[in-house]
Motif scaffolding. Structure first.
Motif, mmCIF file in Angstrom:
data_model
loop_
_atom_site.group_PDB
_atom_site.id
_atom_site.type_symbol
_atom_site.label_atom_id
_atom_site.label_comp_id
_atom_site.label_asym_id
_atom_site.label_seq_id
_atom_site.Cartn_x
_atom_site.Cartn_y
_atom_site.Cartn_z
ATOM 1 N N VAL A 50 0.841 -1.183 0.000
ATOM 2 C CA VAL A 50 0.000 0.000 0.000
ATOM 3 C C VAL A 50 0.886 1.246 0.000
ATOM 4 C CG1 VAL A 50 -0.241 0.018 2.507
ATOM 5 C CG2 VAL A 50 -1.988 1.118 1.115
ATOM 6 N N ALA A 51 0.413 2.253 -0.717
ATOM 7 C CA ALA A 51 1.097 3.546 -0.697
ATOM 8 C C ALA A 51 0.082 4.595 -0.283
ATOM 9 C CB ALA A 51 1.663 3.871 -2.075
ATOM 10 N N VAL A 52 0.446 5.422 0.666
ATOM 11 C CA VAL A 52 -0.453 6.457 1.155
ATOM 12 C C VAL A 52 -0.058 7.780 0.520
ATOM 13 C CG1 VAL A 52 -1.333 7.652 3.184
ATOM 14 C CG2 VAL A 52 -0.709 5.235 3.331
ATOM 15 N N THR A 60 -0.548 -1.418 10.639
ATOM 16 C CA THR A 60 -0.398 -1.717 12.066
ATOM 17 C C THR A 60 0.721 -0.910 12.706
ATOM 18 O OG1 THR A 60 1.000 -3.597 11.511
ATOM 19 C CG2 THR A 60 -1.332 -4.056 11.932
ATOM 20 N N ARG A 61 1.724 -0.561 11.912
ATOM 21 C CA ARG A 61 2.799 0.253 12.479
ATOM 22 C C ARG A 61 3.060 1.460 11.593
ATOM 23 N NH1 ARG A 61 4.446 -4.863 13.445
ATOM 24 N NH2 ARG A 61 5.572 -4.987 11.495
ATOM 25 N N PRO A 62 2.078 2.366 11.500
ATOM 26 C CA PRO A 62 2.267 3.532 10.625
ATOM 27 C C PRO A 62 3.431 4.390 11.101
ATOM 28 C CG PRO A 62 0.324 3.809 12.008
ATOM 29 C CD PRO A 62 0.789 2.408 12.220
ATOM 30 N N GLN A 63 4.266 4.799 10.168
ATOM 31 C CA GLN A 63 5.423 5.608 10.525
ATOM 32 C C GLN A 63 5.132 7.093 10.371
ATOM 33 O OE1 GLN A 63 8.263 4.141 11.768
ATOM 34 N NE2 GLN A 63 6.920 2.338 11.667
ATOM 35 N N THR A 85 -0.486 9.073 8.014
ATOM 36 C CA THR A 85 -1.098 7.745 8.028
ATOM 37 C C THR A 85 -1.769 7.489 9.372
ATOM 38 O OG1 THR A 85 0.810 7.093 6.714
ATOM 39 C CG2 THR A 85 -0.666 5.346 7.408
ATOM 40 N N ARG A 86 -1.074 7.862 10.429
ATOM 41 C CA ARG A 86 -1.641 7.670 11.774
ATOM 42 C C ARG A 86 -2.930 8.476 11.926
ATOM 43 N NH1 ARG A 86 3.712 7.408 13.758
ATOM 44 N NH2 ARG A 86 3.761 9.629 14.155
ATOM 45 N N ALA A 87 -2.887 9.719 11.414
ATOM 46 C CA ALA A 87 -4.078 10.567 11.541
ATOM 47 C C ALA A 87 -5.253 9.966 10.763
ATOM 48 C CB ALA A 87 -3.763 11.967 11.020
#
Lengths: 323, 569
Positions: free
Chosen positions: B228-230, B247-250, B254-256
């Motif tokens: 996946v690419a955000v 599961t481990r967004p850097q 992505t986290r938001a």
């Protein structure tokens, strides 16, 4: 579908009835046709005799009822002026107007629609801008003026084409047509061109607006993504999608030209029904007027009905719920 | 070429739109690669450039846009800068595309068979008979039942899922090496989406086709893509294996995005993206002048309401029907004897797929449609009058619609739109209306100075806030929300959900919340009613319905919802 057809026919009959009543009363209000038909110097006996012969001595409602009774048997009466059955008279003039109208409307559609699609497909090209500028001219310059300019240019100055009349005709299905002879065609060209100008502008602008809209849709994008060439997209996708407004206008223009090509027919002395109706209004030839306007109402309703049928053929979504 | 070489290699791709206002960098230096048969998800909110990336690869950027730089290599061949004719021979044959809404992409006036034939003829000569048999085979491949009949159908005769299958069949016709799917399931119901997702997965595995799956929805991407690419503002901010990224967004963005999802928060909590400065408090309510409630009556009740939609026959047809000569077309029973009770201060979720009747029920509840039978009562009094021309009797029930673009008059300033109702009902006088409007704009988190703007000058989220302000300015006690967040990006959706939760608490509102999105309803509502084919099949406290569904349909609906992998604690 059958109920639809019946509904339309009933509608047409109702409108024709109203139309005939309006014309009857209208002409009665304008003046007495007898004053136009016979000179002021004839004797009173002849005068009364003529009035009685045409049935003009009876009350208006009685004249109207007699007329309706005859119409039911297919008799629209006789022209006061020409002394022949009205139906025969109108039918003898109809082919001339019909061929003029068909030439004008089809010519306008065959040139205007491709021009409009091009202008909509490449809105920024100089040629498209030229097309749109010309279409504004077609809208705004009055028909009679264009007719006069055409005669001045092509008939008077250049002597390329005749200025008026139908020219030689040939028979087809027992009817005389101009478009079957070269000479007739040369007579047909200028009046048809004159009539076509406004329609050409209308078709062009409609086709352009539709094309611009459709070109932006996902339908076109999806077709492009499938590798379909631009030509096929325009012919197979766009043309079908823009056709409904075009057919509507085509039908309306066809009907109104058929009925009211008066100005052009007068300028080019084209012996069609437009000229006939103008002449009968001047001579208060009531039977011709009544029959003509009833015919016009009938033609309008039938053409609109055909347009509706074309909608169903063109757009499958409209067929839903119609058995 | 070695087997390990990438099928598609995009490097530093830049696509710009040259508008009057200046150059917009829709795609700004995007790089990624894709191997044969691989599925990659491209995720982002609207305006992130994810769709434009897809169109850039396939060479379908319309002026004023163009690919300004970078390279797209397909099997080692450069696509950027190819003449249009050569690009066209690749499209549909080597790379093809599926779009969001099949109702918009398929031509409504051509049969399915004709459209497939045009797509076939784009790249090879086929006879009419061969085209037909290939069309039938293509439809069968995408699991369309009775393809021999379907081939002669027009798009409108098929359901949304079937239409999208047709679009996929067209994309697969020439066995392309790569398919780009742009939001292919966004317009579909969850259960159809689940079917298409499963079928697409099988098909690409079977045919070895690589897939780029563009979507705003992280959960659907998670269920189909290995990578996946955000994207954000034309750039890829984070890329990697799907499980890792989710599961481990850097990256903070992505986290938001993940935090904005209601499915990742506890029901009733404020979602993280909507935080920040608290909005102004809503204006004071009018003194209660309404008649006292009928004692003993429930707060709001729909009592065995039904809604039939009938085709209106023409004059002659109507006569024929009356005489019994013609059979009238069957009426559509949108809502079928539904009863519903809402308690004061409660939020009731109404969920179901499109066509389930949830919006029709909502409109009857709000007094927009008169029920064909049954009554809707608020505090014991009917919401609509009876008779031939029913009228709405109360202003205490208001509606927020899905599409604020459609529900706000584009030619009215929003101040006039908001003030129109309250002025008409005397909630505010002419002199006080300007201040009243400004107070409400502040209460929904908009700058009061925006009052003089027109709807098109707002973004989607802002426009929905205006629509909410307009409904609430009528000072309702019960608000029917009809898919108010369906067309919004997740971060905006989170803000609107937070706003509704806050206003509900501050104003003591009772909500009927209609949505196809089960996670939003769970987050916002105390009770849920599940609608299916015009009836309520299950009703109960939200937690109970979601965790322990009783009815088969509810179970299927819940099973169809794609689930995100849980974040590592």
């Amino acid at each position: 579908m059958l109920t639809h057809v019946i509904e339309r026919v009933l509608q047409a009959l109702a409108v024709m009835l109203v139309m005939s009543a309006l014309v009857f009363v209208g002409v009665y209000a304008i003046g007495n046709p007898i004053d136009v038909l016979i000179g002021p110097d004839v004797s009173q006996d002849i005068r009364l005799d003529t009035i009685a012969r045409y049935g003009l001595d009876r009350p208006l409602w009685e004249q109207y009822v007699t007329f309706l009774g005859r119409v039911l048997h297919g008799d629209f009466g006789r022209s006061f002026v020409f002394g022949m059955p009205v139906l025969e008279l109108i039918l003898s003039r109809l082919p001339a107007t019909l061929e003029l109208t068909l030439a004008a409307v089809f010519g306008a559609a065959l040139i205007g629609i491709p021009a409009g699609i091009y202008a909509g497909y490449r809105p920024d090209s100089p040629f498209s801008k030229l097309i749109m500028a010309l279409s504004i001219l077609g809208f705004s310059v009055p028909t009679f003026w264009i007719g006069l300019v055409l005669i001045m240019t092509f008939a008077v100055e250049l002597s390329w084409l005749p200025a008026g009349g139908r020219g030689e005709t040939a028979q087809l299905f027992g009817v005389e047509w101009s478009f079957l002879t070269l000479n007739g065609l040369s007579h047909l060209f200028l009046p048809a061109l004159n009539l076509a100008f406004f329609k050409l502008a209308l078709m062009t602008r409609l086709a352009r607006a539709g094309t611009r809209e459709v070109m932006l849709t996902d339908t076109v994008k999806f077709a492009r993504a499938a590798g379909i060439s631009e030509g096929v997209i325009l012919r197979r996708h766009v043309l079908r999608l823009i056709s409904i407004p075009l057919v509507t206008v085509f039908g309306l223009e066809f009907a109104s030209t058929l009925a009211f090509a008066v100005v052009t027919e007068t300028i080019f002395s084209w012996p069609g029904i437009g000229k006939l109706i103008i002449d009968s209004i001047q001579s208060l030839d009531r039977p011709v007027m009544v029959a003509y306007l009833m015919l016009v109402a009938f033609v309008f309703i039938m053409i609109n009905f055909l347009v509706d049928l074309t909608y169903f053929a063109l757009d499958p979504r409209l067929r839903k719920g119609r058995a | 070429m070695s087997a390990g070489a990438p099928l598609l290699e995009v490097s530093d791709l830049t696509t710009q739109f040259f508008t009057r206002a200046g150059v917009v960098k829709a795609v700004d230096g995007v790089s990624f690669s894709l191997r044969r048969g691989e599925v990659m998800g491209l995720v982002g909110e609207s305006g992130s450039g994810k769709s434009v990336t897809g169109f850039s690869i396939i060479g379908l950027i319309d002026p004023p846009g163009r690919v300004a730089g970078g390279s797209v290599k397909l099997e080692g061949h450069e696509l950027v800068g190819l003449p249009p004719d050569q690009l066209r021979t690749l499209r549909g044959r080597v790379v093809s595309m599926v779009f969001q809404d099949p109702l918009m992409t398929l031509n409504p006036v051509l049969t399915i068979g004709e459209q497939i034939r045009l797509a076939l003829e784009a790249h090879q000569k086929v006879s009419a008979a061969e085209a037909r048999s290939r069309a039938i085979a293509g439809l069968a491949q995408v699991r369309i039942p009775r393809p021999e009949a379907t081939v002669d159908f027009y798009p409108h005769q098929l359901s949304g899922g079937m239409r999208q299958r047709v679009a996929i069949a067209i994309a697969l016709l020439h066995r392309p090496k790569l398919i780009i799917c742009d939001e292919p399931t966004t317009a579909l119901d969850v259960s159809i989406q689940a079917e298409i997702l499963a079928e697409m997965k099988e098909l690409v595995a079977e045919l070895g086709t690589a897939l780029i799956w563009i979507s705003h929805d992280l959960a659907t991407v998670a269920s189909i893509a290995q990578h996946v690419a955000v994207m954000r503002l034309g750039k890829i901010v984070e890329a990697g294996p799907t499980l890792d990224v989710l599961t481990r967004p850097q990256h903070a963005y992505t986290r938001a995005l993940l935090d904005a999802l209601p499915s990742r928060a506890k029901p009733g909590e404020f979602l993280l993206r909507g935080g920040g400065v608290p909005d102004a408090a809503p204006p004071a309510r009018r003194p209660v002048t309404a008649a006292a409630p009928v004692p003993g009556a429930p707060y709001f009740v729909a009592d065995r309401v039904s809604k039939r939609f009938e085709a209106r026959p023409g004059a002659l047809c109507g006569l024929g029907q009356k005489l019994g000569l013609v059979q009238p077309p069957p009426a559509v029973m949108a809502v079928d004897e539904v009863s519903l009770v809402v308690r004061r201060g409660e939020a009731l979720g109404l969920v179901g797929e499109s066509g389930s009747g949830k919006s029709t029920l909502g409109r009857m509840a709000a007094g927009i449609y008169a029920p064909s039978s049954g009554t809707v009562r608020f505090e014991g009094r009917p919401v609509m009058s009876a008779g031939a021309e029913p009228k709405k009797l109360t202003i205490r029930v208001q509606t927020i619609f899905q599409d604020p673009f459609a529900s706000l008059n584009p030619r009215m300033r929003v101040s006039d739109s908001i003030a129109e109702g309250p002025l008409a009902h005397g909630l505010v006088d002419k002199a006080g209306s300007a201040a009243y409007v400004r107070d409400w704009l502040a209460a929904v988190g908009l700058d009061p100075a925006f009052a003089e703007r027109y709807p098109h000058q707002f973004s989607g989220g802002q426009r929905q806030r205006v629509a909410i302000a307009r409904a609430l300015a009528m000072q309702p006690d019960l608000v029917v929300c009809d898919e108010p967040v369906a067309s919004l990006d997740v971060s905006i959706q989170a803000q609107i959900i937070n706003l509704l939760m806050r206003l509900r608490a501050e104003l003591g509102l009772t909500l009927i919340f209609i949505s196809h999105d089960l996670s939003v309803v769970r987050h916002l509502c105390d009770r849920v009613a599940v609608m299916y084919r015009g009836r309520i099949v299950e009703e109960g406290p939200a937690g109970q319905v979601y965790d322990n569904p009783q009815h088969d349909y509810t179970k299927r609906l819940l099973a169809a919802v794609p689930v995100l992998p849980e974040a590592a604690a």
